[in-house]
Design a protein around this motif. Sequence first.
Motif, PDB file in Angstrom:
ATOM      1  N   LEU A   9      22.607  43.502 -17.489  1.00  0.00           N
ATOM      2  CA  LEU A   9      21.771  43.091 -18.623  1.00  0.00           C
ATOM      3  C   LEU A   9      21.040  44.306 -19.185  1.00  0.00           C
ATOM      4  O   LEU A   9      20.606  45.173 -18.435  1.00  0.00           O
ATOM      5  N   ALA A  10      20.889  44.330 -20.496  1.00  0.00           N
ATOM      6  CA  ALA A  10      20.076  45.379 -21.121  1.00  0.00           C
ATOM      7  C   ALA A  10      18.635  44.906 -21.174  1.00  0.00           C
ATOM      8  O   ALA A  10      18.376  43.735 -21.448  1.00  0.00           O
ATOM      9  N   VAL A  11      17.695  45.789 -20.841  1.00  0.00           N
ATOM     10  CA  VAL A  11      16.281  45.419 -20.865  1.00  0.00           C
ATOM     11  C   VAL A  11      15.530  46.394 -21.775  1.00  0.00           C
ATOM     12  O   VAL A  11      15.329  47.553 -21.417  1.00  0.00           O
ATOM     13  N   ASN A  12      15.180  45.932 -22.962  1.00  0.00           N
ATOM     14  CA  ASN A  12      14.496  46.810 -23.913  1.00  0.00           C
ATOM     15  C   ASN A  12      13.148  46.277 -24.379  1.00  0.00           C
ATOM     16  O   ASN A  12      12.267  47.036 -24.732  1.00  0.00           O
ATOM     17  N   ARG A  13      12.988  44.946 -24.378  1.00  0.00           N
ATOM     18  CA  ARG A  13      11.739  44.358 -24.876  1.00  0.00           C
ATOM     19  C   ARG A  13      11.158  43.422 -23.816  1.00  0.00           C
ATOM     20  O   ARG A  13      11.849  43.061 -22.868  1.00  0.00           O
ATOM     21  N   SER A  14       9.924  42.991 -24.025  1.00  0.00           N
ATOM     22  CA  SER A  14       9.315  42.151 -22.994  1.00  0.00           C
ATOM     23  C   SER A  14      10.010  40.783 -22.884  1.00  0.00           C
ATOM     24  O   SER A  14       9.992  40.154 -21.839  1.00  0.00           O
TER      25      SER A  14
ATOM     26  N   MET C   1       4.996  34.017 -34.434  1.00  0.00           N
ATOM     27  CA  MET C   1       5.242  34.059 -32.984  1.00  0.00           C
ATOM     28  C   MET C   1       4.643  32.827 -32.298  1.00  0.00           C
ATOM     29  O   MET C   1       3.605  32.324 -32.726  1.00  0.00           O
ATOM     30  N   ASP C   2       5.315  32.334 -31.284  1.00  0.00           N
ATOM     31  CA  ASP C   2       4.797  31.148 -30.598  1.00  0.00           C
ATOM     32  C   ASP C   2       3.534  31.488 -29.791  1.00  0.00           C
ATOM     33  O   ASP C   2       3.284  32.629 -29.427  1.00  0.00           O
ATOM     34  N   ARG C   3       2.730  30.468 -29.585  1.00  0.00           N
ATOM     35  CA  ARG C   3       1.468  30.676 -28.876  1.00  0.00           C
ATOM     36  C   ARG C   3       1.262  29.557 -27.867  1.00  0.00           C
ATOM     37  O   ARG C   3       1.808  28.465 -28.013  1.00  0.00           O
ATOM     38  N   ILE C   4       0.456  29.819 -26.855  1.00  0.00           N
ATOM     39  CA  ILE C   4       0.125  28.780 -25.874  1.00  0.00           C
ATOM     40  C   ILE C   4      -1.046  27.971 -26.435  1.00  0.00           C
ATOM     41  O   ILE C   4      -2.072  28.550 -26.796  1.00  0.00           O
ATOM     42  N   PRO C   5      -0.890  26.647 -26.551  1.00  0.00           N
ATOM     43  CA  PRO C   5      -1.974  25.849 -27.132  1.00  0.00           C
ATOM     44  C   PRO C   5      -3.229  25.805 -26.251  1.00  0.00           C
ATOM     45  O   PRO C   5      -3.134  25.764 -25.021  1.00  0.00           O
ATOM     46  N   ILE C   6      -4.381  25.846 -26.915  1.00  0.00           N
ATOM     47  CA  ILE C   6      -5.664  25.753 -26.197  1.00  0.00           C
ATOM     48  C   ILE C   6      -6.343  24.450 -26.626  1.00  0.00           C
ATOM     49  O   ILE C   6      -6.554  24.222 -27.815  1.00  0.00           O
ATOM     50  N   LEU C   7      -6.653  23.592 -25.664  1.00  0.00           N
ATOM     51  CA  LEU C   7      -7.297  22.312 -25.983  1.00  0.00           C
ATOM     52  C   LEU C   7      -8.781  22.407 -25.684  1.00  0.00           C
ATOM     53  O   LEU C   7      -9.207  23.153 -24.797  1.00  0.00           O
ATOM     54  N   LYS C   8      -9.573  21.601 -26.416  1.00  0.00           N
ATOM     55  CA  LYS C   8     -11.010  21.598 -26.181  1.00  0.00           C
ATOM     56  C   LYS C   8     -11.407  20.238 -25.623  1.00  0.00           C
ATOM     57  O   LYS C   8     -10.978  19.195 -26.127  1.00  0.00           O
ATOM     58  N   LEU C   9     -12.170  20.261 -24.537  1.00  0.00           N
ATOM     59  CA  LEU C   9     -12.601  19.006 -23.917  1.00  0.00           C
ATOM     60  C   LEU C   9     -14.085  19.178 -23.612  1.00  0.00           C
ATOM     61  O   LEU C   9     -14.442  19.876 -22.661  1.00  0.00           O
ATOM     62  N   GLY C  10     -14.926  18.556 -24.439  1.00  0.00           N
ATOM     63  CA  GLY C  10     -16.366  18.801 -24.301  1.00  0.00           C
ATOM     64  C   GLY C  10     -16.626  20.275 -24.559  1.00  0.00           C
ATOM     65  O   GLY C  10     -16.139  20.829 -25.546  1.00  0.00           O
ATOM     66  N   ASP C  11     -17.328  20.928 -23.606  1.00  0.00           N
ATOM     67  CA  ASP C  11     -17.524  22.359 -23.816  1.00  0.00           C
ATOM     68  C   ASP C  11     -16.606  23.181 -22.913  1.00  0.00           C
ATOM     69  O   ASP C  11     -16.920  24.309 -22.548  1.00  0.00           O
ATOM     70  N   CYS C  12     -15.469  22.555 -22.556  1.00  0.00           N
ATOM     71  CA  CYS C  12     -14.472  23.277 -21.778  1.00  0.00           C
ATOM     72  C   CYS C  12     -13.213  23.517 -22.597  1.00  0.00           C
ATOM     73  O   CYS C  12     -12.845  22.707 -23.437  1.00  0.00           O
ATOM     74  N   MET C  21       6.124  33.034 -19.614  1.00  0.00           N
ATOM     75  CA  MET C  21       5.557  33.875 -20.672  1.00  0.00           C
ATOM     76  C   MET C  21       6.094  35.301 -20.620  1.00  0.00           C
ATOM     77  O   MET C  21       6.133  35.916 -19.567  1.00  0.00           O
ATOM     78  N   HIS C  22       6.460  35.827 -21.774  1.00  0.00           N
ATOM     79  CA  HIS C  22       6.716  37.262 -21.814  1.00  0.00           C
ATOM     80  C   HIS C  22       5.363  37.947 -22.013  1.00  0.00           C
ATOM     81  O   HIS C  22       4.357  37.296 -22.340  1.00  0.00           O
ATOM     82  N   ASP C  23       5.325  39.264 -21.824  1.00  0.00           N
ATOM     83  CA  ASP C  23       4.043  39.949 -21.738  1.00  0.00           C
ATOM     84  C   ASP C  23       3.196  39.835 -23.012  1.00  0.00           C
ATOM     85  O   ASP C  23       1.984  39.676 -22.938  1.00  0.00           O
ATOM     86  N   ARG C  24       3.861  39.901 -24.165  1.00  0.00           N
ATOM     87  CA  ARG C  24       3.071  39.835 -25.401  1.00  0.00           C
ATOM     88  C   ARG C  24       2.438  38.462 -25.577  1.00  0.00           C
ATOM     89  O   ARG C  24       1.334  38.325 -26.090  1.00  0.00           O
ATOM     90  N   LEU C  25       3.163  37.439 -25.146  1.00  0.00           N
ATOM     91  CA  LEU C  25       2.624  36.075 -25.220  1.00  0.00           C
ATOM     92  C   LEU C  25       1.388  35.956 -24.326  1.00  0.00           C
ATOM     93  O   LEU C  25       0.385  35.334 -24.702  1.00  0.00           O
ATOM     94  N   ALA C  26       1.458  36.584 -23.158  1.00  0.00           N
ATOM     95  CA  ALA C  26       0.325  36.552 -22.226  1.00  0.00           C
ATOM     96  C   ALA C  26      -0.884  37.254 -22.846  1.00  0.00           C
ATOM     97  O   ALA C  26      -2.028  36.776 -22.744  1.00  0.00           O
TER      98      ALA C  26
END
Lengths: 134, 284, 135
Positions: A9-14, C1-12, C21-26
């Motif tokens: 596999l090529a690995v270039n991006r996250s 870009m896709d995102r992880i949803p954040i829900l609000k429950l009271g003040d939490c 998750m890939h690193d940028r998503l994290a």
Amino acid sequence: MPVERNETLAVNRSEDVVLVRAKTRDWSISLGFTIVEQTKMVTAASELARNLVVHAGGGTVRLETINSEQRRGLRLTFEDQGPGIADIQQALRDGFSSKGGLGLGLSGSKRLVNEFDISSTPGEGTRICIVRWK
Amino acid sequence: MAVKSKSLAEIMKQHRSEILSGWLEYQKNGATSTNGALKREEIESESREFLGLFSGALEHDGAEPDMRSSAWSEVREYLDQFSQSRAQAGFSPSETATFVFSLKQPLFDKLKVAMGESQTLVDEIWRSTILLDSLGLYVTERYQKAREQTIARQQQEMIELSTPVVTLWEGILALPLIGTLDSERTQVVMESLLQKIVDAEAQIAIIDITGVPTVDTLVAQHLLKTVAAARLMGAECIISGIRPQIAATIVHLGVDLAGVTTKASLADALRVALDRNGLHIASR
Amino acid sequence: MDRIPILKLGDCLLVSIQVDMHDRLAISLQDDLTERINKDRARGVLIDISALEIVDSFIGRMLSNIAAMARVLDARTVVVGMRPAVAITLVELGLSLEGVATALNVERGMELILSLTGRKRLLAGELNHNARRKE
């Protein structure tokens, strides 16, 4: 050592790191690894695949199912043409990081596998080979 | 040469039923049935089936019969199963191998009758001896393998049996460890404890090592790793029953138990656990 | 870009990570959370990782970072539902997630946030325990 099957596999991006994790998991499952063994191997693969992206601007991972003295195992080889590592001993120490990470990528993944082999030439690249036996 | 070998195959083919009855006679007097665990009918059907396959293999194999060749694959398969069932039934290796070796005598008897005292006979006997010896050794080898599998399975069962995770109170688990801990067993035990923590939604797990005679560095490290892993999952571990010698060993080994709750006895640990859950025991 | 949803429950704030998750998503989750804590004046952050099959050093660092940043913004973070195999692997990797509170599941996690932010009455047993200590 006889190789039953292999894939590169090529690995270039996250995003590619995610693919490496998925493939490693599939292969670990087909070898009959326990959940803990799978998780350790996938985590090690994730660390080393990320290193390719972060430190070398990309590289390749070769997955192989290998056979030795009635044992079967999964071997992953990570190769890049990046800057290389001048001091491998230092790079393998817990907490050493060249890019502001936790410094657990190399030393940590070494603890997650049965065999860990690293060779590197500064200016030419790095090759890391890990094996986990069933 | 081909002619001579053919004759062994032919003799087997022509005189199979006589050889079978002779063989059964030898087996009855021999070691295979000494413990009387097998019924006569079983021995007879096994012997009959083996002779059929044996004769078939001889017919298909070349001048020098070689049990490793493909012509013998059915015979090998049959012997695999045979060895396995004998190992499971508790027969000894020699009792198992005698099944094959006892075929020599009736077969040689027949050869003698068919060929008379001649060089051909000697050659044929020699050839059959080599063949039957290798089959006998094969059986022993397979038998050994089956035994090893049984032992491995029993070891696994032992590990599971000797490590019961029990619920002491709602949300409080205890793992009383008994006997010598090796690294592998500790790992298995710890993994099952962590899984039980999830299943039982237990916030506290007590690992009691009162019944553990010694602890080495690796085992101590496994214990510490389990405590750390449980914490990551949101549960707390208490180690109880550390005997003075083990405490000394742990200190001597330089294992750092700071950050781990330790108690002298299971009772003390339970008191702490109840306390954390907001409960306490009072006398009336 | 896709995102992880954040829900609000009271003040939490509630986050349940359901994908690998890939690193940028994290990193974007980390940024989104700090922003929301500030905007919603949240007191607690609950991150459910029960669906995660691995936590490597990067995700581990993200969890520690979120907890540290939330702390600065006066919110407490609890990570819940880490699988046993993931926990064993993290320990072997050498990561202990210092400063991150953990709980077995979402329910326990909410209770923990309430008690960490001082809004849950102490249990009878705990009171007794404290009283005994004072004596």
